[in-house]
Each structure stands twice: as C-alpha cells, then as structure tokens.
Design an enzyme around this catalytic site. Structure first.
Site, PDB file in Angstrom:
ATOM      1  CE1 TYR A  86       0.908  -1.338   4.199  1.00  0.00           C
ATOM      2  CE2 TYR A  86       0.199   0.667   4.830  1.00  0.00           C
ATOM      3  CZ  TYR A  86       0.868  -0.382   4.944  1.00  0.00           C
ATOM      4  OH  TYR A  86       1.687  -0.433   6.315  1.00  0.00           O
ATOM      5  CG  ASP A  88       1.896   4.614   5.841  1.00  0.00           C
ATOM      6  OD1 ASP A  88       1.038   5.250   6.044  1.00  0.00           O
ATOM      7  OD2 ASP A  88       2.484   4.026   6.803  1.00  0.00           O
ATOM      8  CD  GLU A  93       4.108   0.829   5.948  1.00  0.00           C
ATOM      9  OE1 GLU A  93       4.213   1.910   5.790  1.00  0.00           O
ATOM     10  OE2 GLU A  93       4.310   0.140   7.120  1.00  0.00           O
ATOM     11  CB  SER A  95       2.868  -5.299   5.910  1.00  0.00           C
ATOM     12  OG  SER A  95       2.706  -3.788   6.298  1.00  0.00           O
ATOM     13  CB  THR A  96       6.273  -9.871   5.879  1.00  0.00           C
ATOM     14  OG1 THR A  96       6.181  -9.651   7.367  1.00  0.00           O
ATOM     15  CG2 THR A  96       7.414  -9.142   5.358  1.00  0.00           C
ATOM     16  CG  HIS A 150       7.844   0.493  11.925  1.00  0.00           C
ATOM     17  ND1 HIS A 150       6.670   1.117  11.964  1.00  0.00           N
ATOM     18  CD2 HIS A 150       8.667   1.360  11.647  1.00  0.00           C
ATOM     19  CE1 HIS A 150       6.802   2.394  11.811  1.00  0.00           C
ATOM     20  NE2 HIS A 150       8.333   2.627  11.747  1.00  0.00           N
ATOM     21  CG  ASN A 152       4.305  -5.586  13.485  1.00  0.00           C
ATOM     22  OD1 ASN A 152       4.258  -4.726  14.374  1.00  0.00           O
ATOM     23  ND2 ASN A 152       4.458  -5.397  12.055  1.00  0.00           N
ATOM     24  NE  ARG A 239       0.386  -4.771  15.260  1.00  0.00           N
ATOM     25  CZ  ARG A 239       0.490  -3.646  14.500  1.00  0.00           C
ATOM     26  NH1 ARG A 239       1.717  -3.637  13.751  1.00  0.00           N
ATOM     27  NH2 ARG A 239      -0.309  -2.321  14.649  1.00  0.00           N
ATOM     28  CG  HIS A 241       4.365  -0.903  15.743  1.00  0.00           C
ATOM     29  ND1 HIS A 241       4.568   0.617  15.732  1.00  0.00           N
ATOM     30  CD2 HIS A 241       4.292  -1.188  14.457  1.00  0.00           C
ATOM     31  CE1 HIS A 241       4.755   0.782  14.531  1.00  0.00           C
ATOM     32  NE2 HIS A 241       4.505  -0.120  13.729  1.00  0.00           N
TER      33      HIS A 241
END
Lengths: 499, 73
Positions: A86, A88, A93, A95-96, A150, A152, A239, A241
């Site tokens: 997406y 951001d 970005e 995210s796996t 980042h 998580n 989670r 972060h």
C-alpha cells in the site's frame, strides 16, 4: 511457556522518479503499487473496521493520532502471499504476512523486495518512454527525513507493558551492532560542532530517536513504541510494534535482528530475566553513541552502576538465552532446530564482532558498506564529504539489479532464489496468513475486502459474509487446508467452517 | 549495459578459480581459511571498483541533492 513469537516486518521504501522533475511522491507511490497490482493481481479493498493506530499500550488514546480514514482512500492491496502492499504517507510500504520464525520472515522480507522490483518493471511499462521509478530499501535521505522498517512480534496481553520496556530497551540499544545498515555522516542535531559528528555510523536510524517510550513514529521517535493495535483478540494478545530497526538488505542481519528480538521477548514473557537488570542509565544517548562507535569499544553506564559495551550487553542476553533454551526449550521461536541455529549464529556473530568486525563483511550490512566505502577511498583519495561516496551509500540500497551495490557484494544467503520466488506467490503455512492468502488466490473475485484479522466474502446473496480471524495462530495449512481444498465455492467454505 | 554484464561474469569466474585452488590444497587450518577468505573478498572488491564508474549514477552531486524524501511511518 511463552506464546509463539509470530513476527513480520513493514518496510517503507525510498523513491526516485527518473528523469528528475517536480513529482508528487504520493502519486509516484500510487503508480508503483497500482502498476504491480493491475498487472499481477486484482486489487482487494482493505477493511479498516478494526484499525485504531492511536490506541496507546499504556492505556489511553491519543486524539491527534491519524485516523485510519485519512489513509483509507490511498491505494491498498492484499496479496496472495498474505502480505499487504500500500501507500503510506509518501512511500510505498510492504508488510509481510505473519511468519512463525526468523528464517521464514527473511524469505518474506526478501519476497517484499522482489515485489518492489517487479513493481519497478511494471511501472516502466506504464510510464512514457525513458521514464522510470527507482526504489531504495533504506531509512533516510541524508537530509533529516526518515522512513521506517518496523518489526512486529506477538506477545501475551498478560505481560505488563512496563516489563517489556524494562528489558527490551537494553537489547534495542545494543543490537545495532549487527542490525545496522550503515550510513555516511549524521542527521542529528545534538552534535555541538559538525566535526564531532561521525563520518560513518552503524545505524541508519539511531539519529532519529529522542525518547525512551512513546506513541509517536514520525517525530521525537521513541526507542519503544507504544502503538497498541493487536490486529487480534485484544484480551489475549499484544502486537509489539518495533520501530528502532534499520531496513536490512543482508539476510543475515534481518535474521539476527528478528531471531534475537523474538528470544528476548519470549524470555520477558516467561519472566526469565529474574533479578538480571541491564537498565541503561541514558538509553537515548547510548543509542547514538553505539551507532557512532565503529570500534565497538565505547562503554556506557547502567543504572546498577556497572559500565558495559553494546557487545557486553549482547553477550549477557545471549548467555541468558542459552540458559532459557536449555531450561524452557525453543518451541515459541519456531522449534528447537530453528531456535538453536539462531542462537549459534548469534554467538558466532558476537565472537567475530569482538575479534574483528571486518570479518563479517559478507554477513552484516554496515560492515559490508563500510568496507566498500573504505576501499573506494583508498583507491580514489575521496574525502568522506565527497558526493561520490554518498552515491555509493545510496546505491547500496538501490533495488535495480543493474545499479544495486549490495547485489554485487556476494553476501551470504540464507534463502535460495526458489524460496523467495515461492514466498512471492504463496503464504506462510503456519499462521492465519495461510487462510488469507489461499482464499485470495482461489476466489479473488469473491473476496470484497481483507484485513489482518478478517476476510469479507461476497457469496452471491446478501449480506456479505465476514470471517473473523482474531487468532494469528488459527487458519494454518494444517488446521484448515483439507477443508479449504474440499470447498468448491466460498459459500461451501463458509458452510464447512461453521460446522 | 552489455560491458557491465561481461565484467560481472568475469569477476565471478575468477572467484570460482580461487575456490578450486583452495579445494585442491586440502583442508587448511581455520586461520589460513579466514585469511584466504579475506583475500578473496578483497579481490572481489577490487573487481567491483574496477567497474564502479559504469555502475554509479552519472552526476553524483546532482543526484544526491535531488534525493529528498518525505518522512514516513
């Protein structure tokens, strides 16, 4: 026993449009993502119902935190491998998906790079002749603007947040010595005189951290981020972060970053630190000092009165982790085999860092980059301020195969090209990402929206059917594989699931 | 682009040769292995630097000045 340390990364990539011009970064990001999505996959709308990034782990909600609705209009896609791709702010970005261990996450992190690389190719086919978008996997533009990579980690809600902060800060301050991606110069304001600033430092990100704990991610960044948005059952799960890390190209760096952190968090969850107290007296200062200390020799004070080096803290954490492995086992970090491999790799890395960091120039990003820059300086006599050196630094992170310096350094691999290619196409098998990705592959036109913790199906009759996935450990291939295979349609799947 | 690819091929071929030499010398002690590995890495870096001008963006000064990102996260 600690719960499984399900983990993932979210990487914001740097961008450059060529030829240069007055381009809007949001538009470039959107074009990049949409070119890929249009070409490879139908876009699935993201469901924002359960998003609340303003919730604070300390128990209050920040009014000014960005409402999810603000970014809802931006491009947002869920991919068949379970990841989210997406726009951001002004960056693409990725995210796996949720992974069960560090090695699996390395594969999906690398799959993320592959997706960005394919996006560059897809964008080139859409753009006019001669124009292209270039993507960089780094964390700073060298001018004081940073963007994050980042991590998580899934944790039990029952662990007091203060306990997490207490024990994880020393790890975050010291782990830079193997997670750093390296950078020329400094973008920090606190060096009294320019000549005090390092000519090269270990971390891309250390310059941007000014607090110990907080909710912010874009200014006055904290070493421990308090965003409390579990994307799972909030009664049971947290989670964590993590925003302090660098974006790594080296597979070994990513592996060590995630594996060491997962084990430290498991030990916190199990109360395994006992009386051990590594609380750093001034963690923010120590963070900057560790990043600037290429000899890994500088020590800092602990609240207990002791002085230690970053390496010293890492040795103490590793010793504790070995004791933890012997007494409690390593099920929560992917099992004995994976966990033991991570511990052995962690130990070997610390030994080599202690003896001679340059011996890790095919393993760690910052060492590889430093060696390349030094070799270039030896050959050309270029000063640290020379723009060609800055160009080398930037191009280390360039994702174009023909320009990437990282790609030419023959770095040690933990994955194969086939592993990464499979990870682009298929979700991890051991988390709910399997259900998400598999359903998206099988019924792309009948899933109207997807989120980390839900899928919404259009089964052809009103109303839409929402399948909640509030447990990241449920929806694995082992649990629902046979059932999904048996269902010929989403309607049948929903019927089987409810039986 | 073509010359770059050829150069890259040549450097990986020279790596291969060195690997063969190491193998035929039998199993050397760890220190010697490390030293040899260090030499090989140096040789690789030399190869990379030989072709670096073709790989680096043409106008570094301008390119670096133009690389400006919005903060993210």
């Amino acid at each position: 026993m600690a719960i499984a340390k399900i983990c993932g990364t979210e990487t914001e990539y740097g961008l450059r449009m060529l030829p240069p011009g007055d381009h809007n970064p949001v538009s470039i990001s959107s074009l990049l993502v949409s070119s890929y999505v249009d070409e490879v996959q139908r876009q699935i709308d993201w469901d924002f119902e359960d998003e609340s990034p303003g919730n604070d782990a300390r128990g209050f909600s920040l009014e000014s935190a960005m409402a999810p609705a603000v970014e809802a209009h931006l491009l947002n896609a869920v991919l068949a491998n379970g990841s989210r791709y997406y726009v951001d702010h002004a960056h693409p970005e990725l995210s796996t998906p949720e992974c069960t261990d560090a090695l699996e996450l390395v594969r999906y992190d690398k799959a993320g790079e592959a997706i960005l690389r394919r996006s560059m190719d897809a964008a080139r086919r859409v753009l006019h002749e001669g124009a292209s978008i270039v993507v960089y996997k780094n964390n700073s533009d060298g001018k004081g603007n940073s963007y994050g990579c980042h991590e998580n980690y899934l944790m039990a809600r029952s662990v007091p947040f203060a306990q997490i902060v207490h024990h994880v800060v020393p790890h975050f301050v010291s782990r830079q010595i193997f997670t750093g991606a390296g950078k020329i110069g400094s973008e920090a304001r606190w060096w009294d005189r320019a000549e005090q600033a390092p000519h090269f430092q270990i971390s891309q990100r250390a310059d941007f951290f000014e607090e110990i704990v907080g909710l912010e991610t874009t200014l006055k960044r904290p070493i421990v981020n308090t965003r409390d948005e579990p994307h799972a059952d909030p009664q049971r799960y947290r989670r964590l972060h993590v925003i302090v890390g660098d974006a790594n190209l080296s597979e070994v760096s990513t592996y060590l970053k995630v594996a060491s952190t997962a084990i430290v968090l498991a030990m916190i969850e199990d109360g395994f630190f006992g009386e051990m107290d590594l609380t750093v007296e001034n963690p923010v200062q120590a963070m900057h000092d560790v990043s600037a200390d290429l000899e890994l020799a500088k020590s800092f004070r602990l609240v207990s009165g002791r002085t230690v080096t970053a390496l010293g803290i890492q040795w103490e954490l590793l010793q504790l982790a070995k004791k933890y492995a012997a007494e409690r086992g390593l099920d929560c970090v992917g099992g004995e085999e994976r966990g033991s491999d991570a511990l052995a790799r962690w130990e070997r890395t610390l030994e080599l860092l202690e003896q001679d960091p340059s011996s890790l120039s095919r393993q760690l990003d910052w060492v590889a980059k430093l060696e390349l820059l030094e070799a270039y300086r030896d050959r050309t006599g270029a000063s640290w301020q020379d723009r060609r050196l800055a160009m080398l630094d930037l191009q280390y992170h360039d994702l174009r195969p023909e320009r990437s310096l990282f790609a030419r350094l023959d770095m040690e691999r933990l994955t194969s090209d086939e592993d990464v290619d499979r990870a682009v196409r298929e979700p991890p098998r051991g988390t709910r990402a399997w259900f998400r990705g598999t359903c998206l592959s099988r019924w792309p036109t009948q899933i109207v929206s997807a989120n980390w913790d839900s899928l919404v199906f259009d089964v052809g009759s009103d109303p839409l059917r929402r399948v909640p996935m509030m447990d990241p450990l449920k929806g694995t291939a082992d649990q629902v594989g046979a059932l999904v295979a048996q269902a010929a349609t989403p309607a049948e799947l929903l019927r089987l699931l409810s039986e | 682009m073509m010359p770059e690819r050829e150069l890259k091929k040549r450097s990986s071929a020279s790596r291969q040769d060195e690997g063969d030499v190491a193998a035929s010398a039998g199993a050397p002690p760890e220190a010697a292995t490390a030293a040899r590995q260090g030499e090989r890495i140096k040789a690789d870096l030399d190869d990379l630097l030989d072709e670096i001008d073709e790989v680096l963006e043409d106008n570094a000064e301008e390119f670096i000045r133009g690389y400006v990102q919005k903060g993210g996260e």
